[in-house]
Design a protein around this motif. Sequence first.
Motif, PDB file in Angstrom:
ATOM      1  N   GLU A  78      41.255  51.729  42.014  1.00 37.93           N
ATOM      2  CA  GLU A  78      42.470  50.914  41.989  1.00 37.93           C
ATOM      3  C   GLU A  78      42.042  49.460  42.187  1.00 37.93           C
ATOM      4  OE1 GLU A  78      46.358  52.026  44.159  1.00 37.93           O
ATOM      5  OE2 GLU A  78      45.324  50.596  45.463  1.00 37.93           O
ATOM      6  N   LEU A  79      42.246  48.640  41.159  1.00 34.94           N
ATOM      7  CA  LEU A  79      41.733  47.269  41.161  1.00 34.94           C
ATOM      8  C   LEU A  79      42.762  46.290  41.709  1.00 34.94           C
ATOM      9  CD1 LEU A  79      40.172  47.307  37.579  1.00 34.94           C
ATOM     10  CD2 LEU A  79      39.101  48.007  39.743  1.00 34.94           C
ATOM     11  N   HIS A  80      42.298  45.329  42.491  1.00 32.65           N
ATOM     12  CA  HIS A  80      43.157  44.294  43.057  1.00 32.65           C
ATOM     13  C   HIS A  80      42.457  42.948  42.864  1.00 32.65           C
ATOM     14  CE1 HIS A  80      45.745  47.189  45.329  1.00 32.65           C
ATOM     15  NE2 HIS A  80      44.637  47.907  45.264  1.00 32.65           N
ATOM     16  N   LEU A  81      42.872  42.183  41.840  1.00 31.40           N
ATOM     17  CA  LEU A  81      42.333  40.839  41.648  1.00 31.40           C
ATOM     18  C   LEU A  81      43.011  39.891  42.630  1.00 31.40           C
ATOM     19  CD1 LEU A  81      41.435  42.205  38.952  1.00 31.40           C
ATOM     20  CD2 LEU A  81      41.740  39.975  37.873  1.00 31.40           C
ATOM     21  N   ASN A  82      42.235  39.019  43.243  1.00 35.02           N
ATOM     22  CA  ASN A  82      42.773  38.061  44.214  1.00 35.02           C
ATOM     23  C   ASN A  82      43.243  36.821  43.460  1.00 35.02           C
ATOM     24  OD1 ASN A  82      43.408  36.386  46.310  1.00 35.02           O
ATOM     25  ND2 ASN A  82      41.390  36.440  47.277  1.00 35.02           N
ATOM     26  N   LEU A  83      44.530  36.795  43.122  1.00 36.28           N
ATOM     27  CA  LEU A  83      45.066  35.683  42.350  1.00 36.28           C
ATOM     28  C   LEU A  83      45.332  34.440  43.203  1.00 36.28           C
ATOM     29  CD1 LEU A  83      47.507  37.538  39.929  1.00 36.28           C
ATOM     30  CD2 LEU A  83      45.052  37.082  39.712  1.00 36.28           C
ATOM     31  N   ASN A  84      45.046  34.516  44.500  1.00 34.77           N
ATOM     32  CA  ASN A  84      45.136  33.335  45.353  1.00 34.77           C
ATOM     33  C   ASN A  84      43.856  32.499  45.296  1.00 34.77           C
ATOM     34  OD1 ASN A  84      47.764  33.785  46.390  1.00 34.77           O
ATOM     35  ND2 ASN A  84      46.936  35.357  47.757  1.00 34.77           N
ATOM     36  N   THR A  85      42.863  33.001  44.582  1.00 35.38           N
ATOM     37  CA  THR A  85      41.621  32.250  44.414  1.00 35.38           C
ATOM     38  C   THR A  85      41.488  31.815  42.956  1.00 35.38           C
ATOM     39  OG1 THR A  85      40.284  34.190  43.852  1.00 35.38           O
ATOM     40  CG2 THR A  85      40.521  33.649  46.193  1.00 35.38           C
ATOM     41  N   GLU A  86      40.751  30.722  42.753  1.00 37.63           N
ATOM     42  CA  GLU A  86      40.534  30.242  41.390  1.00 37.63           C
ATOM     43  C   GLU A  86      39.790  31.274  40.553  1.00 37.63           C
ATOM     44  OE1 GLU A  86      38.460  26.457  39.027  1.00 37.63           O
ATOM     45  OE2 GLU A  86      38.396  26.589  41.207  1.00 37.63           O
ATOM     46  N   ALA A  87      38.785  31.917  41.152  1.00 35.43           N
ATOM     47  CA  ALA A  87      38.013  32.917  40.414  1.00 35.43           C
ATOM     48  C   ALA A  87      38.889  34.090  39.991  1.00 35.43           C
ATOM     49  CB  ALA A  87      36.846  33.407  41.275  1.00 35.43           C
ATOM     50  N   GLY A  88      39.760  34.554  40.897  1.00 33.24           N
ATOM     51  CA  GLY A  88      40.648  35.666  40.565  1.00 33.24           C
ATOM     52  C   GLY A  88      41.603  35.319  39.446  1.00 33.24           C
ATOM     53  N   ARG A  89      42.193  34.115  39.506  1.00 32.41           N
ATOM     54  CA  ARG A  89      43.121  33.698  38.449  1.00 32.41           C
ATOM     55  C   ARG A  89      42.405  33.542  37.114  1.00 32.41           C
ATOM     56  NH1 ARG A  89      44.884  30.390  42.736  1.00 32.41           N
ATOM     57  NH2 ARG A  89      43.691  28.607  41.910  1.00 32.41           N
ATOM     58  N   GLU A  90      41.199  32.958  37.150  1.00 34.22           N
ATOM     59  CA  GLU A  90      40.478  32.741  35.899  1.00 34.22           C
ATOM     60  C   GLU A  90      40.052  34.059  35.265  1.00 34.22           C
ATOM     61  OE1 GLU A  90      37.361  29.995  36.981  1.00 34.22           O
ATOM     62  OE2 GLU A  90      38.571  28.292  36.292  1.00 34.22           O
ATOM     63  N   TRP A  91      39.591  35.013  36.090  1.00 31.95           N
ATOM     64  CA  TRP A  91      39.210  36.306  35.526  1.00 31.95           C
ATOM     65  C   TRP A  91      40.423  37.051  34.993  1.00 31.95           C
ATOM     66  CZ3 TRP A  91      35.164  38.368  33.547  1.00 31.95           C
ATOM     67  CH2 TRP A  91      33.905  37.886  33.881  1.00 31.95           C
ATOM     68  N   HIS A  92      41.546  36.937  35.670  1.00 32.50           N
ATOM     69  CA  HIS A  92      42.765  37.576  35.189  1.00 32.50           C
ATOM     70  C   HIS A  92      43.135  37.045  33.815  1.00 32.50           C
ATOM     71  CE1 HIS A  92      47.285  38.454  35.622  1.00 32.50           C
ATOM     72  NE2 HIS A  92      46.676  39.608  35.456  1.00 32.50           N
TER      73      HIS A  92
END
Length: 241
Positions: A78-92
Motif C-alpha cells: 500500500e503506497l503513500h506518497l508524501n505530497l507535503n514534500t517537494e519530492a513527493g509532489r514531483e514524483w506524483h
Amino acid sequence: MMSIKSMTIKAMDESGKGLAELATLSAVDNDGDTYESGAFGWKAGGEQWAMMMPAHDRRKMPFGKARVYEEGDTALAELHLNLNTEAGREWHQALLFDFATGSPIQEWSYGYNVIDMDYRVSGSSRVRVLKKLDIDEVSPVLRGAGVGTRTIAIKGAELKHVRFDGLITELGIMASAIDADPSVASASGLKQLREIHDAIGRVFGGDDAAADEQAAKAARSADSEHATFIRFQSRAHLPQG
C-alpha cells in the motif's frame, strides 16, 4: 546484502495513495524463487513498512512510505506518497505524466533482505523458497529487475488515443503468438490476461454517465507539464567525476 525484485503498480489516486503487487506466493517468479506464506507478513500485525526511494538511491530524500502485507496468495504494498514534500509532489506528477503521455515506461522494483530461506527440488530444477523477507525499500527505476514492472494504472491520468493504438497492436501480436503456440503463455501471463479481460468487462458493464464523469474528472486532474522523473532518474545515473 540487499536484493531487488520487480513489482507492478496497480493503482494510484490524486491523494498520492496507491497499491502495488509484489508477488504471487505460490508461483515461481522470474528469478526462480517461490514464497512461503508469511514471507512478507511475518512481523507483528502481519505487515511491515518500507521507505519509497528514487532509483534505490539512499542519498536522496524518501518521497513516501509503503505498507507491505499479504492478502490470500498475493503480497501487496500500500503506497503513500508524501505530497507535503517537494519530492513527493514531483514524483506524483511525474507518474501521472508517464501514464498520460504515450505508453507508460516507468518501471518499479523493491529491495529486500532474506531473513530465512530454504531450497526444494521440483523436477530437474532447484527452487529457492523464501520464508522471511525484510522489505527495505520501494523504488521507481529506469529498468526493473524483472519484466512487467511498468505503472499500469494511475487514477486521474488522461487516456490518450495513441496509447490504445499501441495496446491494440501489442495484444494482436500476443494473440497471434498464443494461437501459434499456446505454451508460450506462462501461468502468470495467463493470470494477467484474465485481469485485463475482467477490467475491460468492468468498463463496458459500468454506468455510462458515471464513466463519462470519471473520464472528465481524470482529464481535468492530469497534468502533463511535470516530467521531472527524467531529472531524478538521469542524475542518479550520470558518471561521477
